[in-house]
Design a protein around this motif. Structure first.
Motif, PDB file in Angstrom:
ATOM      1  N   ALA A 134       0.846  -1.191   0.000  1.00 51.32           N
ATOM      2  CA  ALA A 134       0.000   0.000   0.000  1.00 51.32           C
ATOM      3  C   ALA A 134       0.875   1.232   0.000  1.00 51.32           C
ATOM      4  CB  ALA A 134      -0.904   0.006   1.235  1.00 51.32           C
ATOM      5  N   TRP A 135       0.408   2.273  -0.664  1.00 46.22           N
ATOM      6  CA  TRP A 135       1.161   3.515  -0.666  1.00 46.22           C
ATOM      7  C   TRP A 135       0.239   4.666  -1.042  1.00 46.22           C
ATOM      8  CZ3 TRP A 135       1.706  -0.257  -4.392  1.00 46.22           C
ATOM      9  CH2 TRP A 135       1.316   0.083  -5.689  1.00 46.22           C
ATOM     10  N   ALA A 142      -3.090   3.742  -3.208  1.00 43.98           N
ATOM     11  CA  ALA A 142      -3.092   2.470  -3.928  1.00 43.98           C
ATOM     12  C   ALA A 142      -2.922   1.337  -2.935  1.00 43.98           C
ATOM     13  CB  ALA A 142      -1.971   2.445  -4.965  1.00 43.98           C
ATOM     14  N   TYR A 143      -3.601   0.234  -3.204  1.00 43.47           N
ATOM     15  CA  TYR A 143      -3.532  -0.930  -2.327  1.00 43.47           C
ATOM     16  C   TYR A 143      -3.480  -2.183  -3.182  1.00 43.47           C
ATOM     17  CZ  TYR A 143      -4.999  -4.457   1.083  1.00 43.47           C
ATOM     18  OH  TYR A 143      -5.074  -5.571   1.869  1.00 43.47           O
ATOM     19  N   LEU A 144      -2.482  -3.016  -2.948  1.00 44.16           N
ATOM     20  CA  LEU A 144      -2.418  -4.291  -3.653  1.00 44.16           C
ATOM     21  C   LEU A 144      -2.683  -5.407  -2.656  1.00 44.16           C
ATOM     22  CD1 LEU A 144       0.687  -4.010  -6.013  1.00 44.16           C
ATOM     23  CD2 LEU A 144      -1.710  -3.648  -6.550  1.00 44.16           C
ATOM     24  N   LEU A 176      -2.396 -10.061 -14.762  1.00 45.19           N
ATOM     25  CA  LEU A 176      -1.634  -8.999 -14.112  1.00 45.19           C
ATOM     26  C   LEU A 176      -0.602  -8.394 -15.058  1.00 45.19           C
ATOM     27  CD1 LEU A 176      -1.125 -10.419 -10.517  1.00 45.19           C
ATOM     28  CD2 LEU A 176      -2.804  -8.798 -11.315  1.00 45.19           C
ATOM     29  N   GLU A 178      -0.893  -8.296 -18.352  1.00 45.64           N
ATOM     30  CA  GLU A 178      -1.645  -7.554 -19.362  1.00 45.64           C
ATOM     31  C   GLU A 178      -1.974  -6.167 -18.830  1.00 45.64           C
ATOM     32  OE1 GLU A 178      -5.821  -8.552 -20.132  1.00 45.64           O
ATOM     33  OE2 GLU A 178      -5.119  -9.244 -22.080  1.00 45.64           O
ATOM     34  N   ASN A 179      -2.358  -6.166 -17.549  1.00 46.78           N
ATOM     35  CA  ASN A 179      -2.660  -4.922 -16.872  1.00 46.78           C
ATOM     36  C   ASN A 179      -1.456  -3.997 -16.924  1.00 46.78           C
ATOM     37  OD1 ASN A 179      -3.215  -3.675 -13.678  1.00 46.78           O
ATOM     38  ND2 ASN A 179      -4.711  -3.547 -15.308  1.00 46.78           N
ATOM     39  N   ARG A 183      -0.098   0.025 -20.107  1.00 45.57           N
ATOM     40  CA  ARG A 183       0.395   1.370 -19.818  1.00 45.57           C
ATOM     41  C   ARG A 183       0.903   2.063 -21.077  1.00 45.57           C
ATOM     42  NH1 ARG A 183       0.638   2.656 -15.025  1.00 45.57           N
ATOM     43  NH2 ARG A 183       1.755   4.515 -15.585  1.00 45.57           N
ATOM     44  N   ASP A 185       2.534   5.329 -20.558  1.00 44.13           N
ATOM     45  CA  ASP A 185       3.714   6.095 -20.137  1.00 44.13           C
ATOM     46  C   ASP A 185       4.517   5.278 -19.147  1.00 44.13           C
ATOM     47  OD1 ASP A 185       2.895   7.835 -17.225  1.00 44.13           O
ATOM     48  OD2 ASP A 185       1.582   6.441 -18.248  1.00 44.13           O
ATOM     49  N   GLN A 186       5.800   5.527 -19.157  1.00 43.92           N
ATOM     50  CA  GLN A 186       6.692   4.747 -18.300  1.00 43.92           C
ATOM     51  C   GLN A 186       6.916   5.421 -16.953  1.00 43.92           C
ATOM     52  OE1 GLN A 186       8.120   1.632 -19.102  1.00 43.92           O
ATOM     53  NE2 GLN A 186       6.384   1.872 -20.461  1.00 43.92           N
ATOM     54  N   PHE A 192       3.020   0.104 -10.503  1.00 42.47           N
ATOM     55  CA  PHE A 192       2.018  -0.909 -10.796  1.00 42.47           C
ATOM     56  C   PHE A 192       2.581  -2.159 -11.439  1.00 42.47           C
ATOM     57  CE2 PHE A 192      -2.080   0.486  -9.547  1.00 42.47           C
ATOM     58  CZ  PHE A 192      -1.880   1.820  -9.259  1.00 42.47           C
ATOM     59  N   GLN A 194       2.626  -5.080 -10.950  1.00 40.97           N
ATOM     60  CA  GLN A 194       1.993  -6.088 -10.105  1.00 40.97           C
ATOM     61  C   GLN A 194       2.496  -7.481 -10.430  1.00 40.97           C
ATOM     62  OE1 GLN A 194      -2.237  -5.752  -9.930  1.00 40.97           O
ATOM     63  NE2 GLN A 194      -2.226  -3.761 -10.872  1.00 40.97           N
TER      64      GLN A 194
END
Lengths: 244, 234
Positions: A134-135, A142-144, A176, A178-179, A183, A185-186, A192, A194
């Motif tokens: 989390a951050w 954001a929470y993973l 994950l 694919e997600n 993107r 932009d880098q 993320f 993930q």
């Protein structure tokens, strides 16, 4: 007239090349047991192989070979057919625990293992884990969630094996990643990633479900000749989370 | 690439063709079609300054490298260059047309694909399935019909990510750690609105009333009064 002969020659050449290449792709038969022991021991490895337990063909181009070393340790080697007409060794392991074999650039993944006999150790558990995280950056939270998936492989009389990674694991991984590639932009990509945070581990378990190690006297070692066969980390209770 | 950006980019290409045609008609000396295409494409090549905006990369062309290269190439053929340079410069200025297309596509996109609406991310369902991703997640079924009304009843909320983290797993716990993951499921078989270009991972909250939608650009948390689990399950 000359032109016709030329075209005809070209066609014959194309067909010949096609069949020649087709033949090249067909793997030669795998080593005989004696040849294999000789091949393994000529590799300059730390300990010599005394017995081949089995030769398991995963497909026609990949063979898993569990063995026993002269010093009594159990281990395995992984072989791949190289289109340049030879069988190539990918790994020679005698460390504790299984490895993860990525075949053809991750399209298929297998857990491979060879444990010494021990009545008290009955199951191998393999895990796919992504840590909870989390951050907050620039006021955006954001929470993973933690991912922890487990497969239990029974270690019966046969202490070695090849276990295909479950479809759900592969799908989740693909999802994950694919997600990730969606993107454009880098700049924030590290936040993320993930998929890259996923790791794999193992532990062995006794009849009562408690963690139990198999003691081996000699030290194990591993040589990898390609990135396709990866060691897995040993997990203990501290590394895992339990439900109720 | 989403459908808005794709269509605007297509329009820019059509505009380039029309402009090239316009130049062609104005010129007395006619040149071959493939030469026009090649000159224009070469003109597009430029040194550019890139800066991100709302997850898109904006490329601002500064140095017309393509034009410079062509000029160097045809420096001894003055008459030819006089005809060619128009197409090369068209290529260079087209960089700005593409830039405009991206800038224009963003507000249009935001009108069609509303960022804080759950139905943007959960628009069509093909055999929606719930999968446990943590040992604290018990196998649950999901009702496809309930899911649709569930999605329309959701509203976006801000979320305390760090609190969630520390509530889930306190620091001082001894092994073995019994943990209830806040989002122990993922929802699959769900697609985002057509043309949005969104790929998301959808985590489902333990009580079945919340969704955490994770997209490459960021996360969205949606809550509803009703739950999404099948009948008789809590």
């Amino acid at each position: 007239m000359n032109k016709k002969v030329f075209v005809f020659g070209l066609v014959v050449l194309a067909i010949a090349t096609f069949f020649f290449r087709l033949q090249l792709k067909e793997p030669l038969p795998f080593f005989s047991e004696n040849d294999l022991i000789e091949e393994l021991n000529s590799n300059g490895n730390y300990a010599r192989v005394s017995e081949i337990l089995d030769m398991v063909s995963i497909d026609e181009r990949h063979v898993f070979v569990p063995f026993v070393l002269e010093n009594g340790r159990y281990g395995f080697s992984a072989w791949e057919w190289n289109p340049s007409r030879k069988w190539e060794i990918l790994a020679f392991h005698s460390v504790d625990g299984p490895s993860l074999w990525n075949i053809d650039n991750r399209s298929e993944r297998y857990f491979v293992y060879n444990f010494p006999p021990d009545d008290k150790v009955t199951e191998l558990h393999v895990y796919m884990i992504r840590d909870r995280n989390a951050w907050i950056s620039y006021d955006v939270p954001a929470y993973l969630p933690r991912i922890q998936l487990e497969e239990n492989i029974s270690l019966g009389d046969k202490r070695y094996g090849v276990y295909k990674m479950p479809e759900e694991w592969v799908e989740l991984n693909d999802r994950l990643s694919e997600n990730e590639t969606g993107r454009t932009d880098q700049l924030f990509s590290s936040l993320f990633s993930q998929h890259e945070l996923m790791h794999y581990g193992w532990r062995t378990v006794g009849q009562n479900g408690e963690q139990r190690f198999i003691e081996q006297e000699e030290n194990g070692f591993g040589s990898s000749y390609s990135g396709a066969v990866l060691f897995l980390s040993t997990l203990s209770d501290q590394d895992l989370e339990f439900g109720e | 690439m989403n459908v808005v950006q794709a269509s605007l980019t297509l329009i820019v290409w059509v505009a380039i063709v029309l402009l090239a045609n316009w130049i062609y008609k104005k010129q007395n000396e006619k040149i071959k079609l493939w030469k026009i295409a090649l000159l224009t494409l070469a003109g597009l090549f430029s040194f550019s300054f890139t800066l991100p905006k709302d997850g898109e990369m904006l490329r601002i062309a500064i140095l017309p490298l393509g034009v410079m290269f062509l000029f160097f190439f045809f420096r001894k053929k003055k008459e030819k260059w006089n005809i060619y340079r128009k197409y090369a410069w068209l290529g260079f200025w087209a960089n700005y047309l593409f830039l405009a297309a991206i800038l224009l596509s963003q507000p249009i996109y935001q009108q069609i694909y509303i960022e804080n609406q759950a139905s943007t991310y959960l628009a069509s369902f093909h055999d929606p399935t719930l999968t446990a991703i943590h040992p604290s997640g018990v196998e649950k079924s999901i009702d496809g019909e309930v899911l649709e009304s569930f999605v329309s009843s959701m509203s976006q909320q801000s979320f305390p990510s760090l609190d969630w983290y520390y509530e889930t797993k306190p620091y001082d716990q001894q092994a073995p750690v019994h943990v209830k993951e806040k989002f122990p499921y993922i929802l699959t078989g769900v697609q985002a609105k057509w043309g949005s270009g969104i790929h998301s991972v959808i985590y489902v909250e333990r009580d079945g009333k919340g969704l955490l939608v994770s997209t490459p650009k960021g996360q969205h948390y949606f809550r509803s009064e009703m739950g999404v689990f099948g009948e008789g399950e809590e």
